[in-house]
Write an enzyme that holds these catalytic residues in place. Structure first.
Site, PDB file in Angstrom:
ATOM      1  CG  HIS A   4      65.218  56.152  20.725  1.00  0.00           C
ATOM      2  ND1 HIS A   4      66.553  56.495  20.704  1.00  0.00           N
ATOM      3  CD2 HIS A   4      64.891  55.965  22.024  1.00  0.00           C
ATOM      4  CE1 HIS A   4      67.008  56.532  21.935  1.00  0.00           C
ATOM      5  NE2 HIS A   4      66.025  56.226  22.759  1.00  0.00           N
ATOM      6  CG  HIS A   5      65.265  50.676  17.370  1.00  0.00           C
ATOM      7  ND1 HIS A   5      65.990  51.670  16.710  1.00  0.00           N
ATOM      8  CD2 HIS A   5      64.330  50.267  16.494  1.00  0.00           C
ATOM      9  CE1 HIS A   5      65.516  51.798  15.484  1.00  0.00           C
ATOM     10  NE2 HIS A   5      64.504  50.968  15.319  1.00  0.00           N
TER      11      HIS A   5
ATOM     12  CD  GLU B  97      73.480  57.177  17.427  1.00  0.00           C
ATOM     13  OE1 GLU B  97      72.595  56.537  16.868  1.00  0.00           O
ATOM     14  OE2 GLU B  97      73.799  58.332  17.123  1.00  0.00           O
TER      15      GLU B  97
ATOM     16  CG  ASP C  88      66.340  56.979  26.221  1.00  0.00           C
ATOM     17  OD1 ASP C  88      67.381  57.620  26.447  1.00  0.00           O
ATOM     18  OD2 ASP C  88      66.281  56.069  25.374  1.00  0.00           O
TER      19      ASP C  88
END
Ligand SMILES: C[C@H](O)[C@H](O)[C@H]1CNC2=NC(N)=NC(=O)C2=N1
Length: 93
Positions: A53-54, A72, A80
């Protein structure tokens, strides 16, 4: 796919010093010199790869800004807020 969080859920889950900016959660970190910020960005990148998760990572002179959203899902999810907690715990380790 994770569910989008409501603004109230975001407020509840957001770690201190993080703020919501539209569909992202954001935090700026200050550093005494540029390379400490670069090293911090590396650490964040390693967490991101581990979690797959970037965030956006913006490296400035003596400051690094982290901007997180779930692409997405098109907004803020618990991926997050959990990533923000992980970054905070690593930063304070
Ligand atoms: C195909 C898709 O890009 C991947 O599943 C991952 C990679 N890293 C990601 N990072 C973030 N911030 N949001 C995503 O939706 C996401 N998806």
């Amino acid at each position: 796919m994770a569910d989008l969080l409501s603004d109230d859920e975001i407020d509840d889950q957001l770690p201190d010093e993080w703020t919501q900016e539209g569909d992202k959660i954001v935090r700026k970190y200050g550093f005494s010199d540029y390379l400490r910020g670069v090293n911090f960005a590396q650490m964040v990148g390693e967490i991101a790869e581990a979690q797959f998760h970037h965030p956006e990572i913006i490296i400035r002179y003596e400051e690094v800004e982290i901007r997180l959203t779930s692409h997405e899902e098109g907004g803020i999810t618990d991926k997050d807020t959990e990533m923000a907690e992980l970054i905070e715990s690593e930063k304070n380790a």
